[in-house]
Design an enzyme around this catalytic site. Structure first.
Site, PDB file in Angstrom:
ATOM      1  CB  SER A   1      89.815  32.493  41.710  1.00 56.20           C
ATOM      2  OG  SER A   1      88.751  31.953  42.474  1.00 56.20           O
TER       3      SER A   1
ATOM      4  CE1 TYR B   1      87.332  32.233  36.824  1.00 60.01           C
ATOM      5  CE2 TYR B   1      87.320  31.119  38.955  1.00 60.01           C
ATOM      6  CZ  TYR B   1      87.450  32.272  38.209  1.00 60.01           C
ATOM      7  OH  TYR B   1      87.717  33.466  38.847  1.00 60.01           O
TER       8      TYR B   1
END
Length: 253
Positions: free
Chosen positions: A147, A160
């Site tokens: 990400s 995350y």
């Protein structure tokens, strides 16, 4: 197209969103695709049907990740499907796409939530790769989906982002370890991508998120899939240990 004819691929979290886009693209490139999913049978069937209707080959593989015995369940189903389709368990390409997000302020993160994020986003990919190496010939391809949040701050996704940072380190070190076998290990880092979530269907949210990219639009699963297909094919043989930013220039400021 057809750069992957004769190859086999596993795409985790392949039944929807970015994973579905990747699975469909690899199918169009000629690979036999194992579409992994956790619970939604209908979504997996739809993805498999989309691949086969386009002339490709695919089969579903169900296994919940982040729980005890997850890799064993996954590979039992995967090998069964490969034998049925090809009479062989050779696995040429692994795409670790499955993941879960947090959405919790740093002060509210619980140990249980943190453990869950690490288990699905970092631990499962590690042990999937280690198990896949038993089936992967020299010259295989491993691609992890990270990400852009490993390089920009969004406090409610702290845990995350930590899990995705671990995933990127996994790619770096395994790339060095597996280079003697000609196996490449790379990471693709998407930015804001229209994965079908309800939030991104709200016009004001879409407009705000699109404004963060250099191109003024949201990413599409096909954008991410194109990068994965490049790394999976022969053209990607001289790239390993890298993190490919596929955020549409979000990090340019």
């Amino acid at each position: 197209m057809n750069r992957l004819t004769g190859k086999t691929a596993l795409v985790t979290g392949g039944s929807r969103g970015i994973g579905r886009g990747i699975a469909e693209r690899l199918g169009r490139e000629g690979a036999l695709v194992a579409v992994h999913y956790a619970k939604d049978d209908d979504a997996a069937k739809q993805t498999v049907a989309a691949i086969t209707d386009a002339g490709g080959r695919a089969f579903p593989v169900r296994a919940e990740l982040g729980v005890p015995g997850d890799v064993e369940v996954l590979f039992a189903a995967l090998e069964e499907g490969l034998r049925a389709e090809r009479d062989s368990t050779t696995l040429d390409i692994v795409v670790n796409n499955a993941g879960v997000m947090g959405g919790t302020a740093p002060e509210q993160i619980t140990p249980e939530q943190f453990d869950r994020l690490i288990a699905v986003n970092a631990k499962a990919p590690l042990f999937i790769i280690l198990r896949a190496l038993q089936l992967m010939p020299d010259g295989g391809r491993i691609i992890n989906i990270s990400s852009a949040l490993t390089r920009m701050a969004l406090p409610q996704e702290l845990a995350y982002s930590m899990s995705k940072g671990a995933l990127e380190q996994l790619g770096l070190h395994l790339a060095r370890h597996l280079a003697p076998r000609g196996i490449t290990v790379n990471t693709v880092a998407p930015g804001i991508t229209d994965n079908g979530s309800e939030m991104l269907q709200q016009p004001e949210v879409r407009e705000a998120m699109a404004a963060t990219t250099a191109f003024g639009r949201l990413g599409e699963p096909a954008d991410i899939a194109a990068a994965v297909a490049f790394l999976a094919a022969g053209d990607g043989q001289w790239l390993t240990g890298g993190v490919l930013d596929v955020s549409g220039g979000t990090l340019l400021g």
